[in-house]
Design a protein around this motif. Structure first.
Motif, PDB file in Angstrom:
ATOM      1  N   PRO A  41       0.417  15.045  64.250  1.00  0.00           N
ATOM      2  CA  PRO A  41       0.218  13.613  63.981  1.00  0.00           C
ATOM      3  C   PRO A  41       1.322  12.778  64.629  1.00  0.00           C
ATOM      4  CG  PRO A  41      -0.049  14.919  61.986  1.00  0.00           C
ATOM      5  CD  PRO A  41       0.505  15.837  63.013  1.00  0.00           C
ATOM      6  N   PRO A 141      -1.332   7.799  61.937  1.00  0.00           N
ATOM      7  CA  PRO A 141      -1.964   7.992  60.626  1.00  0.00           C
ATOM      8  C   PRO A 141      -2.958   6.864  60.331  1.00  0.00           C
ATOM      9  CG  PRO A 141       0.433   8.236  60.491  1.00  0.00           C
ATOM     10  CD  PRO A 141       0.139   7.670  61.843  1.00  0.00           C
ATOM     11  N   SER A 168     -11.283   9.548  59.722  1.00  0.00           N
ATOM     12  CA  SER A 168     -10.569   9.432  60.991  1.00  0.00           C
ATOM     13  C   SER A 168     -11.467   8.737  62.011  1.00  0.00           C
ATOM     14  CB  SER A 168     -10.171  10.816  61.504  1.00  0.00           C
ATOM     15  OG  SER A 168      -9.358  11.476  60.558  1.00  0.00           O
ATOM     16  N   GLU A 188      -5.939   9.308  62.411  1.00  0.00           N
ATOM     17  CA  GLU A 188      -6.347  10.544  61.731  1.00  0.00           C
ATOM     18  C   GLU A 188      -5.931  10.505  60.271  1.00  0.00           C
ATOM     19  OE1 GLU A 188      -4.203  13.077  60.603  1.00  0.00           O
ATOM     20  OE2 GLU A 188      -2.372  12.005  61.161  1.00  0.00           O
TER      21      GLU A 188
END
Length: 434
Positions: A41, A141, A168, A188
């Motif tokens: 991430p 994120p 997502s 995501e």
């Protein structure tokens, strides 16, 4: 008491001694040739695709120099994929049939579209060929604050696909920034690194194959102009086929053969590009389907935006290719008809020539027979004259009733018959030899 049975490892079978097919290793390794990267991430991916006119040798050399600079192992000459650690991320090189790619992933900058540090694509990076496509994928994120980042894209072209987990998403407007890169934003929600890598790589390949698919459009537009000229010329030639008189077919056939040669040359020149366009279009459709059809309320997905232009371009290429094939078929049929006409004209000319030869042969035969008759008379005359002189020499020994004139008169039919028979035998002998 139970007997213990010694177990065998199912993943370590005995070695086989069978002769392997030469392509077996390639076929088995193909599914692992280009693995999806594992992307953590809050990452950024920079991707560049370069055209390869040398089979990828130039891009492999660029990757080899980058590996040497880092003290890493260089790619094998036959390799199609190679990866090394670069800074806080990974640099991956892939070789394809018509292009090669470089992909680097590293930590995302603090702000969206901020400057990325530590990547290899700086002033020291040697170009591996002509640039085909370049894109940047930022993985962040999925938060309310980050969701507002999609407002940075142009609203008319903004396309959003919600991914398989339903939360997502990935967004872009398919426009290029100041550096010429297409920007993707992926938000995501707790995805595993390999799934992030899968969707990020799918978006990158979607952009790459979108560009490669459209490479066939200018070729189709250029070929279409030439096809219009060919069609006009073919119409003119077929009209002249109906209106021209005899003995004009060969000139028309020469013009038609020249036209067919030009058409086949153009078809051969565009054959690879149209075939590649179909293949890239199929891959593009597969990558588009892999992202799924879901989108956010009030937004369009990638397919809705892209297929409005990609589908017509593919149909244009297909239509031009069909026009080429149909025109080639029509030209071949017209040439066959004209060739048949020329052959019939030549057959008629040969027939007339043979008729003329026959007439001349008959005339020569009649003349020969006339000359033969005259020659019999002339030779007989000389033979009779010789006989008369011979009889004069024996005049004293001849009886009074058989004077030289009388003997000569009696000898005339004998001489004529003998000369005629001799000439006839000579002629028959020549005929037998022929």
């Amino acid at each position: 008491m139970a007997t213990k049975v010694k177990s065998k490892r199912i993943d370590a079978p005995p070695a086989l001694s069978f002769a392997e097919h030469p392509s077996r290793a390639m076929a088995l390794g193909e599914v692992h040739a280009r693995p999806f990267p594992e992307i953590p991430p809050s990452s950024v991916l920079l991707h560049f695709a370069f055209a390869s006119t040398d089979g990828g040798a130039g891009s492999r050399e660029v990757m080899a120099r980058l590996c040497a600079a880092r003290g890493a192992a260089q790619p094998d000459p036959a390799a199609r994929y190679h990866a090394i650690a670069w800074g806080r991320g990974m640099l991956r090189w892939e070789r394809h049939a018509e292009f090669s790619t470089f992909l680097w992933d590293g930590p995302a900058p603090e702000r969206f579209m901020g400057e990325v540090e530590g990547h290899p694509f700086n002033a020291g990076f040697a170009e591996a060929g002509q640039l085909v496509s370049s894109c940047r994928v930022e993985v962040r994120p999925h938060t309310g604050e980050n969701l507002k980042l999609i407002e940075r894209f142009e609203k008319r072209a903004l396309s959003v696909n919600v991914l398989e987990d339903g939360e997502s998403l990935i967004a872009t407007d398919f426009r290029q920034d100041a550096s010429g890169m297409t920007i993707f934003l992926m938000l995501e929600n707790g995805m595993k690194p390999w799934r992030i890598g899968y969707f990020a790589k799918t978006a990158i390949e979607l952009e790459t194959y979108r560009v490669l698919t459209l490479f066939g459009l200018p070729v189709a537009q250029k070929v279409s102009v030439g096809l219009s000229r060919f069609e006009t010329e073919l119409g003119r030639l077929t009209t002249e086929m109906q209106s021209e008189g005899p003995n004009k077919g060969q000139a028309l056939l020469d013009q038609m053969m020249l036209l067919a040669t030009e058409l086949e040359a153009d078809s051969a020149a565009s054959l690879f590009r149209f075939g590649a366009t179909r293949a890239y279009g199929d891959i593009f459709a597969e990558r588009l389907a892999a992202l799924g059809p879901a989108t956010l309320p009030g937004h369009k997905n990638f397919a809705t935006f892209l297929e409005r232009r990609i589908a017509p371009a593919l149909r244009t290429c297909s239509s031009v290719e069909e026009r080429q094939a149909n025109l080639s078929l029509k030209l071949s049929r017209a040439a066959d008809l004209l060739r048949t006409r020329v052959e019939v004209e030549m057959a008629n000319q040969n027939r007339d020539l043979l008729d003329g030869l026959n007439r001349r042969g008959k005339q020569q035969l009649q003349l020969q027979r006339t000359v033969e008759g005259l020659s019999v008379a002339a030779v007989s005359y000389y033979v009779v004259g010789l006989f008369y002189y011979v009889s004069q020499a024996f005049k004293a020994n001849l009886p009074e009733t058989l004077s030289p004139p009388v003997l000569t008169g009696l000898f005339v039919p004998v001489a004529i018959l003998a000369v005629w028979w001799t000439v006839r035998r000579i002629r028959i002998t020549h005929i037998d030899k022929d």
